[in-house]
Design a protein around this motif. Structure first.
Motif, PDB file in Angstrom:
ATOM      1  N   GLU A  29      18.721  61.291   7.286  1.00 50.17           N
ATOM      2  CA  GLU A  29      19.854  60.845   6.471  1.00 50.17           C
ATOM      3  C   GLU A  29      20.895  61.935   6.305  1.00 50.17           C
ATOM      4  OE1 GLU A  29      18.734  59.126   2.787  1.00 50.17           O
ATOM      5  OE2 GLU A  29      17.466  57.573   3.686  1.00 50.17           O
ATOM      6  N   ALA A  30      20.458  63.156   6.083  1.00 52.44           N
ATOM      7  CA  ALA A  30      21.397  64.266   5.881  1.00 52.44           C
ATOM      8  C   ALA A  30      22.175  64.562   7.156  1.00 52.44           C
ATOM      9  CB  ALA A  30      20.643  65.510   5.414  1.00 52.44           C
ATOM     10  N   GLU A  31      21.502  64.491   8.295  1.00 45.16           N
ATOM     11  CA  GLU A  31      22.186  64.777   9.559  1.00 45.16           C
ATOM     12  C   GLU A  31      23.205  63.688   9.889  1.00 45.16           C
ATOM     13  OE1 GLU A  31      20.275  66.690  12.902  1.00 45.16           O
ATOM     14  OE2 GLU A  31      18.352  66.539  11.847  1.00 45.16           O
ATOM     15  N   ILE A  32      22.853  62.435   9.623  1.00 42.35           N
ATOM     16  CA  ILE A  32      23.802  61.354   9.869  1.00 42.35           C
ATOM     17  C   ILE A  32      25.001  61.472   8.929  1.00 42.35           C
ATOM     18  CG2 ILE A  32      24.144  58.846   9.706  1.00 42.35           C
ATOM     19  CD1 ILE A  32      21.339  58.490  10.810  1.00 42.35           C
ATOM     20  N   ALA A  33      24.743  61.855   7.687  1.00 35.74           N
ATOM     21  CA  ALA A  33      25.842  62.047   6.726  1.00 35.74           C
ATOM     22  C   ALA A  33      26.797  63.133   7.214  1.00 35.74           C
ATOM     23  CB  ALA A  33      25.285  62.400   5.354  1.00 35.74           C
ATOM     24  N   ALA A  34      26.234  64.200   7.797  1.00 32.47           N
ATOM     25  CA  ALA A  34      27.065  65.294   8.315  1.00 32.47           C
ATOM     26  C   ALA A  34      27.893  64.831   9.514  1.00 32.47           C
ATOM     27  CB  ALA A  34      26.183  66.481   8.694  1.00 32.47           C
ATOM     28  N   LEU A  35      27.328  63.973  10.333  1.00 30.89           N
ATOM     29  CA  LEU A  35      28.077  63.422  11.463  1.00 30.89           C
ATOM     30  C   LEU A  35      29.188  62.497  10.974  1.00 30.89           C
ATOM     31  CD1 LEU A  35      25.113  62.637  13.898  1.00 30.89           C
ATOM     32  CD2 LEU A  35      27.021  64.192  14.385  1.00 30.89           C
ATOM     33  N   ASN A  36      28.885  61.682   9.982  1.00 28.42           N
ATOM     34  CA  ASN A  36      29.879  60.749   9.461  1.00 28.42           C
ATOM     35  C   ASN A  36      31.043  61.456   8.765  1.00 28.42           C
ATOM     36  OD1 ASN A  36      28.538  58.471  10.394  1.00 28.42           O
ATOM     37  ND2 ASN A  36      27.448  58.109   8.481  1.00 28.42           N
ATOM     38  N   SER A  37      30.763  62.612   8.170  1.00 29.14           N
ATOM     39  CA  SER A  37      31.814  63.357   7.472  1.00 29.14           C
ATOM     40  C   SER A  37      32.620  64.240   8.412  1.00 29.14           C
ATOM     41  CB  SER A  37      31.195  64.224   6.378  1.00 29.14           C
ATOM     42  OG  SER A  37      30.413  65.282   6.950  1.00 29.14           O
ATOM     43  N   GLY A  38      32.095  64.440   9.619  1.00 24.85           N
ATOM     44  CA  GLY A  38      32.754  65.322  10.570  1.00 24.85           C
ATOM     45  C   GLY A  38      32.278  66.756  10.486  1.00 24.85           C
ATOM     46  N   ALA A  88      21.091  52.499  18.725  1.00 25.98           N
ATOM     47  CA  ALA A  88      22.071  51.790  17.908  1.00 25.98           C
ATOM     48  C   ALA A  88      21.705  51.995  16.449  1.00 25.98           C
ATOM     49  CB  ALA A  88      22.077  50.305  18.252  1.00 25.98           C
ATOM     50  N   ASN A  89      22.663  52.454  15.666  1.00 25.94           N
ATOM     51  CA  ASN A  89      22.417  52.717  14.251  1.00 25.94           C
ATOM     52  C   ASN A  89      23.694  52.391  13.482  1.00 25.94           C
ATOM     53  OD1 ASN A  89      22.053  53.844  11.667  1.00 25.94           O
ATOM     54  ND2 ASN A  89      20.639  55.384  12.471  1.00 25.94           N
ATOM     55  N   ALA A  90      23.652  51.321  12.719  1.00 25.33           N
ATOM     56  CA  ALA A  90      24.847  50.852  12.019  1.00 25.33           C
ATOM     57  C   ALA A  90      25.303  51.816  10.934  1.00 25.33           C
ATOM     58  CB  ALA A  90      24.592  49.474  11.412  1.00 25.33           C
ATOM     59  N   SER A  91      24.438  52.747  10.507  1.00 27.81           N
ATOM     60  CA  SER A  91      24.836  53.708   9.477  1.00 27.81           C
ATOM     61  C   SER A  91      25.677  54.847  10.044  1.00 27.81           C
ATOM     62  CB  SER A  91      23.597  54.279   8.778  1.00 27.81           C
ATOM     63  OG  SER A  91      22.842  55.091   9.657  1.00 27.81           O
ATOM     64  N   MET A  92      25.769  54.950  11.361  1.00 28.88           N
ATOM     65  CA  MET A  92      26.633  55.951  11.984  1.00 28.88           C
ATOM     66  C   MET A  92      28.034  55.363  12.152  1.00 28.88           C
ATOM     67  SD  MET A  92      24.268  57.666  14.969  1.00 28.88           S
ATOM     68  CE  MET A  92      23.053  58.936  14.596  1.00 28.88           C
ATOM     69  N   LYS A  93      29.049  56.089  11.719  1.00 35.52           N
ATOM     70  CA  LYS A  93      30.423  55.594  11.824  1.00 35.52           C
ATOM     71  C   LYS A  93      30.833  55.378  13.280  1.00 35.52           C
ATOM     72  CE  LYS A  93      32.474  57.301   7.523  1.00 35.52           C
ATOM     73  NZ  LYS A  93      33.543  58.142   6.924  1.00 35.52           N
ATOM     74  N   LEU A  94      30.384  56.265  14.148  1.00 34.59           N
ATOM     75  CA  LEU A  94      30.687  56.120  15.570  1.00 34.59           C
ATOM     76  C   LEU A  94      29.624  55.237  16.218  1.00 34.59           C
ATOM     77  CD1 LEU A  94      32.322  56.825  18.094  1.00 34.59           C
ATOM     78  CD2 LEU A  94      30.880  58.851  18.371  1.00 34.59           C
ATOM     79  N   GLN A 150      34.887  60.359  17.792  1.00 34.66           N
ATOM     80  CA  GLN A 150      34.409  60.661  16.457  1.00 34.66           C
ATOM     81  C   GLN A 150      35.574  60.731  15.464  1.00 34.66           C
ATOM     82  OE1 GLN A 150      31.986  64.177  16.117  1.00 34.66           O
ATOM     83  NE2 GLN A 150      31.450  63.779  13.996  1.00 34.66           N
ATOM     84  N   GLU A 151      36.640  61.417  15.849  1.00 31.58           N
ATOM     85  CA  GLU A 151      37.804  61.509  14.986  1.00 31.58           C
ATOM     86  C   GLU A 151      38.412  60.137  14.723  1.00 31.58           C
ATOM     87  OE1 GLU A 151      40.540  64.176  16.801  1.00 31.58           O
ATOM     88  OE2 GLU A 151      39.201  65.917  16.703  1.00 31.58           O
ATOM     89  N   GLU A 152      38.424  59.316  15.740  1.00 33.13           N
ATOM     90  CA  GLU A 152      38.958  57.960  15.597  1.00 33.13           C
ATOM     91  C   GLU A 152      38.122  57.136  14.630  1.00 33.13           C
ATOM     92  OE1 GLU A 152      38.806  54.670  18.807  1.00 33.13           O
ATOM     93  OE2 GLU A 152      40.719  55.694  19.156  1.00 33.13           O
ATOM     94  N   SER A 153      36.790  57.286  14.726  1.00 33.92           N
ATOM     95  CA  SER A 153      35.894  56.515  13.868  1.00 33.92           C
ATOM     96  C   SER A 153      36.033  56.916  12.404  1.00 33.92           C
ATOM     97  CB  SER A 153      34.432  56.692  14.313  1.00 33.92           C
ATOM     98  OG  SER A 153      33.956  58.007  14.040  1.00 33.92           O
TER      99      SER A 153
END
Length: 438
Positions: A232-241, A396-402, A432-435
């Protein structure tokens, strides 16, 4: 080959829908993709329209339980007194519109009631508000967590599959034994196997197509993310950039580039080959020792379920050993469907515990229901053992913004077309920036 990384790049998405059933639909030319559409229409009863890559035994005929899917449809039709019309499509070749291209067109124009969709299409249509929330259905109560992770978008469960799609490496055990090779666990071991195989006369050790090479990338990119206890923490870091997808995926792209450079994969052939069609003949003829495919292909005689040699299916090489890659198709209902309530009723029966038990029994697949055990063939045991251990990565993971599956497939195809690894990493950064702007 000209490369285009701009926003107008045509979206090529991976065909994991084939994991549900062998496709045998005729393709009828390229000028009008609509000509590839086939309709199996029932008469004199209330009908629900399903867009899918499958068809009944014969147009206008009785619903013969020819496949596990057909049997679940027959259960629903009998119980509800509703008939299902199949609207089916298959692309002729890589120059034709993809199944997903047509799915977008039909769903956005509310042309059908039910849709069987790939994960990236589910994600996009859900974000556009085109899919119904299915979380209130009784059949959603016993779903495995992995199904929810893949198909919950903005808090809504928008897709439910009849099986969990798991990808692995299909390996000719006899060839490996003759060459003195053991099953590879790491990328380094896999490369060594390819080297030995090539030295022993196997010109192209790995058979590939234009859809599934991203499985190698996912296995290496996310082995630690999904199995290191900090998901969860790693996905959050990806989603925040804070973290970049390119940092995770670089090693996988470098690995693919090495496979190409050393001739272990034929990039030119892979770039234009359809899933299974391109590599299956050479694998069955024992000219190619390794291919990648999904779980169900090992059970189907029309794919890899009947070989003249011993076959085993393992996970993809990673830092944590053999790594299964899990993706997820799903049945979805259109928000503005003409027969929305009837479609939801059909899903309740088709995805009930009784129906899923029958489906899993016939196809011997991993059920989306946590209550149904898997009975796999011996060839699939190594892959199943890893799944049972809880070791896998998600494609496939819907919690990832990209969105993962389709975007990664697209960038891998650019690598096959001649793009450098650095260009591919730059494209991932752009995506990623676009997402993050959405």
């Amino acid at each position: 080959m000209k490369r285009n990384f701009g926003g107008n790049v045509k979206r090529w998405t991976a065909v994991c829908l084939a994991a549900l059933i062998a496709l045998s639909l005729p393709a009828c030319g390229r000028e009008d993709p609509g000509k590839n559409l086939l309709t199996t229409k029932a008469k004199d009863k209330k009908t629900v329209r399903l867009y899918s890559p499958m068809e009944k035994t014969m147009a206008g005929g009785e619903n013969v339980a020819r496949t596990a899917f057909d049997k679940t449809v027959a259960m629903a039709e009998e119980k509800l007194g509703i008939r299902m019309d199949y609207i089916t499509y298959t692309a002729d070749d890589y120059q034709d519109k993809t199944y997903d291209d047509v799915a977008f067109d039909r769903a956005r124009n509310d042309m059908d009631d039910l849709y069987l969709l790939n994960p990236d299409v589910i994600r996009k249509l859900a974000e556009e508000g085109k899919l119904v929330d299915l979380s209130g259905l009784d059949c959603a109560k016993n779903l495995r967590e992995v199904v929810k992770i893949a198909n919950v978008v903005d808090g809504k469960l928008v897709g439910i599959p009849q099986e969990v799609v798991v990808y692995g490496l299909f390996i000719n055990e006899d060839i490996f034994k003759d060459c003195g090779l053991k099953m590879p666990n790491t990328p380094e071991e896999f490369l060594e196997c390819c080297r030995v195989l090539k030295e022993n006369g196997y010109e192209t050790p790995v058979g590939a197509n234009r859809w599934w090479l991203e499985t190698f990338v996912f296995a290496q990119a996310y082995a630690d993310l999904y199995n290191g206890g900090n998901t969860e923490a790693e996905i959050a870091a990806l989603n925040s950039g804070e973290k970049k997808y390119s940092d995770y995926m670089r090693s996988g792209f470098e690995f693919l580039q090495e496979l190409i450079d050393k001739g272990y994969i034929d990039a030119k052939k892979a770039y234009t080959s359809e899933a299974i069609e391109g590599e299956r003949p050479d694998f069955l003829a024992q000219k190619t020792p390794i291919v990648m495919a999904y779980w169900s292909a090992a059970n189907s005689e029309t794919f890899y379920g009947k070989t003249d040699f011993n076959m085993t299916v393992i996970g993809f090489p990673s830092s944590r050993g053999q790594m299964p890659v899990v993706s997820m198709t799903g049945f979805c209902v259109g928000t503005n469907a003409e027969n929305k309530e009837e479609a939801l009723d059909m899903l309740e029966v088709m995805l009930s515990e009784e129906a899923l038990q029958e489906y899993a029994k016939i196809n011997r697949v991993i059920s989306p229901s946590k209550n149904i055990e898997t009975d796999c063939i011996p060839a699939l045991k190594p892959l199943n053992d890893r799944i049972e251990e809880g070791v896998y990565v998600l494609g496939a993971n819907a919690s990832m913004k990209l969105e993962q599956w389709g975007n990664t497939c697209l960038v891998v195809r650019e690598l096959l077309g001649g793009a450098t690894v650095e260009e591919c990493m730059a494209e991932l950064d752009r995506l990623q920036e676009e997402s993050m702007k959405k």
